[in-house]
Every structure is written in structure tokens, then in C-alpha cells.
Design an enzyme around this catalytic site. Sequence first.
Site, short mmCIF file in Angstrom:
data_model
loop_
_atom_site.label_atom_id
_atom_site.label_comp_id
_atom_site.label_asym_id
_atom_site.label_seq_id
_atom_site.Cartn_x
_atom_site.Cartn_y
_atom_site.Cartn_z
N LYS A 185 0.85 -1.19 0.00
CA LYS A 185 0.00 0.00 0.00
C LYS A 185 0.89 1.24 0.00
O LYS A 185 1.47 1.61 1.01
CB LYS A 185 -0.93 0.04 1.22
CG LYS A 185 -2.02 1.07 0.98
CD LYS A 185 -2.57 1.70 2.23
CE LYS A 185 -1.68 2.70 2.89
NZ LYS A 185 -1.45 3.94 2.12
N GLY A 237 7.02 4.88 8.24
CA GLY A 237 6.20 6.08 8.33
C GLY A 237 6.42 6.78 9.65
O GLY A 237 7.47 6.62 10.29
N GLU A 259 9.82 1.17 10.80
CA GLU A 259 10.86 2.18 10.53
C GLU A 259 10.19 3.54 10.68
O GLU A 259 9.37 3.92 9.83
CB GLU A 259 11.40 2.03 9.10
CG GLU A 259 12.10 0.72 8.83
CD GLU A 259 13.47 0.63 9.46
OE1 GLU A 259 13.90 1.59 10.15
OE2 GLU A 259 14.12 -0.41 9.29
N CYS A 293 13.99 10.75 7.00
CA CYS A 293 13.80 10.35 8.41
C CYS A 293 15.07 10.45 9.25
O CYS A 293 15.02 10.76 10.43
CB CYS A 293 13.25 8.94 8.46
SG CYS A 293 14.23 7.80 7.48
N GLU A 391 10.30 15.97 15.52
CA GLU A 391 10.67 15.82 14.11
C GLU A 391 9.89 16.85 13.30
O GLU A 391 8.66 16.88 13.34
CB GLU A 391 10.31 14.40 13.64
CG GLU A 391 10.70 14.18 12.19
CD GLU A 391 10.36 12.79 11.68
OE1 GLU A 391 9.21 12.36 11.84
OE2 GLU A 391 11.27 12.13 11.13
P1 NAD Z 1 2.52 8.41 7.83
O1 NAD Z 1 2.78 7.61 9.04
O2 NAD Z 1 1.46 9.44 7.88
O3 NAD Z 1 2.12 7.45 6.63
C1 NAD Z 1 2.98 6.41 6.18
C2 NAD Z 1 2.16 5.36 5.46
O4 NAD Z 1 1.33 4.70 6.41
C3 NAD Z 1 1.20 5.91 4.41
O5 NAD Z 1 1.12 4.96 3.37
C4 NAD Z 1 -0.12 6.01 5.17
O6 NAD Z 1 -1.24 5.95 4.32
C5 NAD Z 1 -0.03 4.79 6.07
N1 NAD Z 1 -0.73 4.87 7.35
C6 NAD Z 1 -0.88 5.93 8.17
N2 NAD Z 1 -1.52 5.58 9.31
C7 NAD Z 1 -1.75 4.24 9.21
C8 NAD Z 1 -2.36 3.28 10.07
N3 NAD Z 1 -2.86 3.62 11.27
N4 NAD Z 1 -2.42 1.99 9.67
C9 NAD Z 1 -1.89 1.63 8.47
N5 NAD Z 1 -1.33 2.49 7.61
C10 NAD Z 1 -1.25 3.79 7.98
O7 NAD Z 1 3.92 9.03 7.41
P2 NAD Z 1 4.27 9.96 6.16
O8 NAD Z 1 3.80 11.35 6.48
O9 NAD Z 1 3.82 9.34 4.90
O10 NAD Z 1 5.87 9.91 6.18
C11 NAD Z 1 6.65 10.70 7.00
C12 NAD Z 1 7.09 9.96 8.24
O11 NAD Z 1 7.73 8.75 7.88
C13 NAD Z 1 8.11 10.74 9.03
O12 NAD Z 1 7.80 10.65 10.40
C14 NAD Z 1 9.40 10.04 8.74
O13 NAD Z 1 10.38 10.18 9.72
C15 NAD Z 1 8.96 8.63 8.59
N6 NAD Z 1 9.94 7.86 7.80
C16 NAD Z 1 10.71 6.92 8.43
C17 NAD Z 1 11.68 6.23 7.72
C18 NAD Z 1 12.55 5.19 8.38
O14 NAD Z 1 13.11 4.37 7.67
N7 NAD Z 1 12.69 5.17 9.67
C19 NAD Z 1 11.86 6.49 6.37
C20 NAD Z 1 11.07 7.45 5.77
C21 NAD Z 1 10.10 8.13 6.49
#
Ligand code: NAD
Length: 490
Positions: A185, A237, A259, A293, A391
Site C-alpha cells: 500500500k 512512516g 521504521e 527520516c 521531528e
Molecule cells: P505516515 O505515518 O502518515 O504514513 C505512512 C504510510 O502509512 C502511508 O502509506 C499512510 O497511508 C499509512 N498509514 C498511516 N496511518 C496508518 C495506520 N494507522 N495503519 C496503516 N497504515 C497507515 O507518514 P508519512 O507522512 O507518509 O511519512 C513521513 C514519516 O515517515 C516521518 O515521520 C518520517 O520520519 C517517517 N519515515 C521513516 C523512515 C525510516 O526508515 N525510519 C523512512 C522514511 C520516512
Amino acid sequence: MSTVSEQHITYDRLFIDGAWSAPAGDARITIVSPSTEEEIGSVPDGTEADIDVAVSAARRAFDAPGGWSSWEPEARGEVLERFAVALDARQEEGARRTSIQNGMPISIARAFEGPFPGMVTRYYAALANAQVREEVRPGLLGGSTRVRRTPIGVVAGIVPWNFPQAITFLKLAPLLAAGCTVVLKPSPETVLGAYTIAEAAEEAGVPAGVINIVQGGREVGAYLVQHPGVDKVAFTGSTEAGRKIGEVCGRLLRPVTLELGGKSAAIVLDDGDLAGNIDAVFGSMLINNGQTCWLNSRILAPRSRYDDVVATLAGLASGVTIGDATEDATQIGPLVSARQRDRVEGYIAKGKAEGARVVAGGGRPDRDAGFFVQPTVFADVDPNSTIAREEIFGPVLSVIPYDTEDEAIAISNSSEFGLGGTVWTQDQERGLAVARRVQTGTIGINHYVNDPVAPFGGVKASGLGRELGPEGMSAFQATQTIYVDPPQLG
Ligand code: NAD
């Protein structure tokens, strides 16, 4: 089924069970260019019904006699090599789709988003091939035991928008090599690159049901996470979403890799040379418009060199080329969305209100359109203030003074996160000694680049588990122990 022009990319189907299926609903996700604010594409918005069909397909491809999980690694490796070739042929398309959707400067997209999918697919195919499949262990009690590695099952892969192609392959490449199948997804902000992946999979002859892709938002993601047909969740995320997913997986006793976010620190030692390593400084502190991230958004500078470090970072932030993400010269593009820009501007306002001093940026560049903010550097930042703890996910750096090395390490470790970090010094041994004391999953000396051979991931609120390296494939494997030769007891 799809129309692709320079200006607009439209898809009407989802890639499920090796075919282009009509979605169950008629809602659509619309993509707006963060550089121009113009609509650039649209795709179907998937529903729970689409997830049900996709999970069933992944289940069949995994469970059926002769299914993907039962193939020898060499046979899977042949398919993965064809997949890598098809992905490589689409490097420019993958890079461009990322850049037009999330604002990543095209030069960075070409360096990471383009080549990464094919590169890691080959890496994991070779790793799976080289693994001992059934290890015979002489028993301590006598006799012997066999230990097998088995694919963990159907994986729910959920990814964010910031490095959509690369992060997808942190999951896809090892899970496929291990013999798992997947329902992916993507993030609704970056849906187009997943079609590039699907088209490459189709061309390469990846068997039906091994890769299934359902577009959708967090509700669809949440439905996928708890689906009874899923065996493992691999999520990248925000920490907020990761906690929710972790709770669900805890209740279900479902393996999960998380992650999550970060607030990493760059520790500049008194002999650190930022000015002489300015490309590496940019790469570890501002790359992808600050939407990375592991970025080092807290810079810990010795009081004796404080003004010099602040001046170098202010000079860097004020001197970068800001522009449309698709232009070759652009170093800083827009943020992914108006919402993300509002969020980052909220943090900049908070930093000012809490008494930090703006030494570069602080506002919007003079442009007609696009979700831009100026790269911003704050000096005199209190390590306990909001901008030093949370962050921001934008091009905002906080420079914090310290007096002793112990104090710098303590400030670095005081974060709720622990994902990345750097140490800047001309003495490698000194840098290593400091790096070993920092509580973080990864850290670099005078640079930070994730190499696919080494495990990547965080401690504390930055997540659970590791991706990349052999550890990244173990996350998609279980072990089965078979007691073969009985010991002579008694
Ligand atoms: P997000 O958590 O809002 O969304 C990430 C993904 O998860 C999207 O596909 C979203 O639709 C889905 N999602 C959100 N809530 C969900 C839930 N409750 N159940 C299932 N799926 C869900 O994050 P974002 O705004 O897309 O990305 C930014 C964040 O991601 C930042 O906090 C960043 O630090 C983190 N990130 C971490 C890494 C890592 O490897 N540690 C890498 C890249 C980004």
C-alpha cells in the site's frame, strides 16, 4: 486503462493477482505537483474490498502447491534478475515520478530512487542464493538437528511518500528473495511510482499474486494491517502511525517491522571540518528538502567553534539553489504538500517564539507557486525546546552549543528518537569512540549514506527491527527446527 502524457498521468486499474483489475469503488486519488500546484495525475483510491481480493491473491501465490514460497532460491533469483532488468530500464521514469509528486530534486531522485530498486533486488537474490537452506547442527545432547529458514508468509508493506521507490524496495527485494508474497500500500501522495513497479513486474513475469498493489489512505492501510490473511507487517512512516500499528500487531501476535521518525544529531567535535565537507554536510542535514527520516536536524557545536559552525550552516542554507524539483540545478525543492508546508512553518514560528535566533531563511522564497519554504537555520537553540525535540520533516536546522564531549553525547542521547547521526572530526578513532557512545541505530563519520549491505533502522521511538543487509532478509524469514537424529539419553 492508463494514459500517460508529459502533463498528466492517469491509471484506472489496480495491479492484483498479476492482472490489471477494476477497483471495487469509484473514488480517485488526485496528485498535485508540489512545484507548480497543478494537477498532474490520478489513480483509483482502493477500498477494503480491493484489499480482500489482493490478500487472497497473495495468500494463494504463497500457499498453493508449487507456489512462490516453495521455489528454490535459484529459480526465484532468475525471476528477480529479470525484474531488476525491467526496473533498471525504468530508472529515469521512477526518478521522475518521485520528483514530480513529492518535490524531491531530480538529481537526488536520479541518484537514489532510480537505481535503488534494481540494485537491491539483485543484492537480495544473491544473498538468498548463498544462504544455507538447511543447516545440520550436532546436538549438545548428542544426535543432530536441522534448522531451516522458511519464508514468513504474506506481507503487508506500507510505505511513506518521501523516498517511495527506495523504501518500497527495502521491503520488496528481501521479501521476494525470501519467498514471501506481498500486498503493497503506497502513500496517497506518491502513487505513480507503484505503477512503474507493477509494469516492471509484469514484464519480468513475476508470478501472479506475488506482488499486489492497492492504492489508498490510512484507513485502507489500517484494514490491511489487521487482515487475517496477513502474516507480517513491514511499515515505514511516522512514529504516531507506527505506535498504532504496533498495538494492533501486538494484540494479534503478528510480527512487525517499524521504521519510524527521527531527530538525529550531528556532533561536531572541536577539530570537525564542515566547510571542507560541505557536500556531505548537505547530504546529511538537508537532502530531499529536509524530508528524510534520518536527517541530522540537531547540530551540536562546541562553544569554542560555535560561531564558525553557525556561519558555515547559514552560508550553506542561504546559498542553495531553490527551484522546481524537476530542474537539474535544483538543490532544494518544495515540500510535499500545503499541509506539510503549514506544519514546517508552524515549527519555524514556534522556534522564534521560544527564543531561538534565525540566522538563515525563516520564510518563503519569492516564487509564484509551489509549497516552498526557505532552508532555515536556528542558532542558540535550547536542547529542550520544541524545535530541538520534535521531528519537523522540513529544511530546518537547530544549532545547539555544548561545552564538553560528554555533554554533546548526553544531549544527543536525550532524544526520544534514535535513528541516525553523524560525528564530524579529522580523527577517525576519536570519531569512532564518540559514535559508539551514541544511542542510535545508525551513525556516520563525516558523512551519512545508507549502504544496502548494512542494517538500517532505529532504537527507541524510531522503530523496531532492521531493514537492509542480511538482517533485512531475516525479518522475512522464520526458522523451523527438525530434530532428526535422537540423542542417546540416560
Ligand atoms: P505516515 O505515518 O502518515 O504514513 C505512512 C504510510 O502509512 C502511508 O502509506 C499512510 O497511508 C499509512 N498509514 C498511516 N496511518 C496508518 C495506520 N494507522 N495503519 C496503516 N497504515 C497507515 O507518514 P508519512 O507522512 O507518509 O511519512 C513521513 C514519516 O515517515 C516521518 O515521520 C518520517 O520520519 C517517517 N519515515 C521513516 C523512515 C525510516 O526508515 N525510519 C523512512 C522514511 C520516512
